[in-house]
Design a protein around this motif. Sequence first.
Motif, PDB file in Angstrom:
ATOM      1  N   SER A  27       0.918  -1.133   0.094  1.00  0.00           N
ATOM      2  CA  SER A  27       0.044   0.241  -0.018  1.00  0.00           C
ATOM      3  C   SER A  27       0.915   1.265   0.000  1.00  0.00           C
ATOM      4  CB  SER A  27      -0.986  -0.023   1.322  1.00  0.00           C
ATOM      5  OG  SER A  27      -1.482   1.357   1.323  1.00  0.00           O
ATOM      6  N   ILE A  66      -0.034  -1.388   6.675  1.00  0.00           N
ATOM      7  CA  ILE A  66      -0.906  -2.563   5.905  1.00  0.00           C
ATOM      8  C   ILE A  66       0.097  -3.602   5.690  1.00  0.00           C
ATOM      9  CG2 ILE A  66      -2.027  -3.422   3.684  1.00  0.00           C
ATOM     10  CD1 ILE A  66      -3.593  -0.822   3.923  1.00  0.00           C
ATOM     11  N   VAL A  75      -8.104  -5.227  12.700  1.00  0.00           N
ATOM     12  CA  VAL A  75      -9.575  -5.190  12.121  1.00  0.00           C
ATOM     13  C   VAL A  75      -9.322  -4.562  10.778  1.00  0.00           C
ATOM     14  CG1 VAL A  75     -11.759  -3.993  12.391  1.00  0.00           C
ATOM     15  CG2 VAL A  75     -10.858  -5.063  14.296  1.00  0.00           C
ATOM     16  N   LEU A  76      -8.819  -3.371  10.594  1.00  0.00           N
ATOM     17  CA  LEU A  76      -8.762  -2.860   9.488  1.00  0.00           C
ATOM     18  C   LEU A  76      -8.017  -3.316   8.302  1.00  0.00           C
ATOM     19  CD1 LEU A  76      -8.885   0.893  10.786  1.00  0.00           C
ATOM     20  CD2 LEU A  76     -10.812  -0.452  10.090  1.00  0.00           C
ATOM     21  N   VAL A  77      -6.829  -3.785   8.865  1.00  0.00           N
ATOM     22  CA  VAL A  77      -5.874  -4.771   7.753  1.00  0.00           C
ATOM     23  C   VAL A  77      -6.539  -5.715   7.407  1.00  0.00           C
ATOM     24  CG1 VAL A  77      -3.701  -5.737   7.327  1.00  0.00           C
ATOM     25  CG2 VAL A  77      -3.903  -3.756   8.644  1.00  0.00           C
ATOM     26  N   ASP A 116      -9.597  -6.035   6.989  1.00  0.00           N
ATOM     27  CA  ASP A 116     -10.810  -5.606   5.944  1.00  0.00           C
ATOM     28  C   ASP A 116     -10.088  -5.314   4.572  1.00  0.00           C
ATOM     29  OD1 ASP A 116     -12.836  -5.786   7.822  1.00  0.00           O
ATOM     30  OD2 ASP A 116     -12.919  -3.608   8.455  1.00  0.00           O
ATOM     31  N   TYR A 117      -8.732  -4.662   5.081  1.00  0.00           N
ATOM     32  CA  TYR A 117      -8.279  -4.363   3.502  1.00  0.00           C
ATOM     33  C   TYR A 117      -7.923  -5.793   2.751  1.00  0.00           C
ATOM     34  CZ  TYR A 117      -4.562  -2.765   0.450  1.00  0.00           C
ATOM     35  OH  TYR A 117      -3.957  -2.181  -0.709  1.00  0.00           O
ATOM     36  N   PHE A 133      -9.442  -8.368   3.008  1.00  0.00           N
ATOM     37  CA  PHE A 133     -10.875  -9.189   2.254  1.00  0.00           C
ATOM     38  C   PHE A 133     -11.113  -8.175   0.763  1.00  0.00           C
ATOM     39  CE2 PHE A 133     -12.706 -10.625   6.410  1.00  0.00           C
ATOM     40  CZ  PHE A 133     -12.740 -11.997   5.898  1.00  0.00           C
ATOM     41  N   SER A 134     -10.772  -6.824   0.876  1.00  0.00           N
ATOM     42  CA  SER A 134     -11.386  -6.198  -0.151  1.00  0.00           C
ATOM     43  C   SER A 134     -10.164  -6.499  -1.303  1.00  0.00           C
ATOM     44  CB  SER A 134     -11.131  -4.531   0.075  1.00  0.00           C
ATOM     45  OG  SER A 134      -9.963  -4.110   0.463  1.00  0.00           O
ATOM     46  N   ARG A 135      -8.827  -6.538  -0.875  1.00  0.00           N
ATOM     47  CA  ARG A 135      -8.033  -7.104  -1.919  1.00  0.00           C
ATOM     48  C   ARG A 135      -8.302  -8.307  -2.733  1.00  0.00           C
ATOM     49  NH1 ARG A 135      -5.442  -3.088  -4.247  1.00  0.00           N
ATOM     50  NH2 ARG A 135      -3.312  -3.457  -3.835  1.00  0.00           N
ATOM     51  N   PHE A 158     -10.947  -9.627  -2.928  1.00  0.00           N
ATOM     52  CA  PHE A 158     -12.395  -9.497  -3.888  1.00  0.00           C
ATOM     53  C   PHE A 158     -11.813  -8.828  -5.232  1.00  0.00           C
ATOM     54  CE2 PHE A 158     -16.315  -6.356  -3.513  1.00  0.00           C
ATOM     55  CZ  PHE A 158     -16.809  -7.220  -4.631  1.00  0.00           C
ATOM     56  N   GLN A 159     -10.781  -7.980  -5.170  1.00  0.00           N
ATOM     57  CA  GLN A 159     -10.262  -7.433  -6.402  1.00  0.00           C
ATOM     58  C   GLN A 159      -9.692  -8.542  -7.232  1.00  0.00           C
ATOM     59  OE1 GLN A 159      -7.876  -4.257  -4.454  1.00  0.00           O
ATOM     60  NE2 GLN A 159      -8.899  -2.793  -5.981  1.00  0.00           N
TER      61      GLN A 159
END
Lengths: 333, 333
Positions: A35, A41, A118-120, A122-123, A125-127, A129-130
């Motif tokens: 990132s 991250i 928590v936030l990493v 989530d990050y 998960f989103s990666r 997904f991409q």
Amino acid sequence: MSLDETVMKPHDRLSAHLAGDMERVNVLIRERMASEHAPRIPEVTAHLVEAGGKRLRPLLTLAAARMCGYDGPYHVHLAATVEFIHTATLLHDDVVDESKQRRGRPTANLLWDNKSSVLVGDYLFSRSFQLMVETGSLRVLDILANASATIAEGEVLQLTAAQDLRTDEDIYLKVVRGKTAALFSAATEVGGVIAGAPEDQVRALFTYGDALGIAFQIVDDLLDYGGATETIGKNVGDDFRERKLTLPVIKAVAKASDEERAFWRRVIEKGDQREGDLEHAMELLARHGAMEGARADALRWSAHAKDALSALPDHPLRTMLSDLADFVVARVS
Amino acid sequence: MSLDETVMKPHDRLSAHLAGDMERVNVLIRERMASEHAPRIPEVTAHLVEAGGKRLRPLLTLAAARMCGYDGPYHVHLAATVEFIHTATLLHDDVVDESKQRRGRPTANLLWDNKSSVLVGDYLFSRSFQLMVETGSLRVLDILANASATIAEGEVLQLTAAQDLRTDEDIYLKVVRGKTAALFSAATEVGGVIAGAPEDQVRALFTYGDALGIAFQIVDDLLDYGGATETIGKNVGDDFRERKLTLPVIKAVAKASDEERAFWRRVIEKGDQREGDLEHAMELLARHGAMEGARADALRWSAHAKDALSALPDHPLRTMLSDLADFVVARVS
């Protein structure tokens, strides 16, 4: 297969056979966890991803795709996807369980803080997904979306079911699918789907991953109450101290006398544990054949996993997957 | 437009115009947040979803789709998707910020626990993922995957940037896109995509949502330092006490003398706040024209949002979206 490979553990043989693909997965993982603006991250992720996890889930995806004759590029994306999902769930699990150690190292929530975990998570998960969107396969997305929902629902279910004596084997299976088997079965199934394998093979891959994951988790439960047939490094009684209703306990509770039920209520539901309780619990597990029952279940799931493989093409990877199903239960059989 | 509608706020006019669609969104949300086995999930979610949030994001999706002539079923799925993503991020945010109140009620992490907030948030993400897969549009999935990554990266960035005086307006914009604008712009963009709108309209919808979200967040920053031109209910100084580097502060720090910089370092970076510090901070914001500067930025983003709408078809909903962009900045202009 070389002579070396015959004496290696099935997991190591998979790693050796798929070394080229796996190297591409590792490159992709490192690339996508970068990132530019939030250095926290890659710090957090590297701590976990580089910590020498077994990479079992990505190996399952690669093996399934190769066994079904795939020679495109996207099995690598899907292998990285399942590893990212796995890593994200570990980050969130460690927050939920307030864990201090993972893979022999301090957890991210301890080294940084719960916020970062928590936030990493989530990050990641989103990666993931991409990465799966890049494959361009709606069916792959559907499988992974459903697996994600099963995982998340199983985790929430575990919050309430783990210390509730009414938890039966059906609920146990749902929790185990959420914790382990749903990502195993999605990992193998998407490998077949991306390879364009026929439906019966795709179904067989799902069944293999699902049964392997369940066997894996039951063995984990058994080892926690000393169910190993050989010496292992694991501490006995961690699940007991954490008041987890694992399969042997569920079986013993189902056959408990009123007095025994009062004991389980005190130690698991109320968490009032005293000197000698672990030993008494292990006596009750023995008295009701709960360890043998859970062991038989693990062997049955392992056999079910191997049976499913018969629908798949004859291939060195198929042998390794079959041996892996044996290996998973070897410590308790 | 009825006479009644002319005196209603733009948000209420959108709600009235899209009431039929919105009812279907609410039905879908209630249906999908159910969980047969984990009752904790609907408990936690209902607490938040039913708490009377403004449903602004789903309204944006519905408005965009309808304005572009869509008459299929999937704008409802996408509206529910963005509301689920929004709710999931609120659950995780409240854990990260250790918040006690949200929408005037105790937060889920306070009523239940952090574990439930983390895991139910994950569940809602996975449910939103299933909903978008049902639309069958890879382009929609791509937009929402990228938005998710922007949101998660922005949240992590905020962890480290919020109390770092080196944070400049570029980094601020990234954080704001993550916090607010990325979901606004994805909400409007997917509405256009699902409607099959021409490329220039899809781009315009993205730009509108992005600029609206940024204006919205800058106004929030201003209100926190008493920048309202009329009386509002909001407490002044919350961001200051939480040591957040918001836009007015970033502008004041950029023009700070050495002595002023030492002040900001003490109160924001070190968190050593004393009696009278908030008043001194507000003096410094006034001295360097930081409030006026941020106000001008908000108005510029609002105008940019309205300009973008000119690419879209003439439609009552277009007028409401334009009025919404005015309304967002009305309290500071």
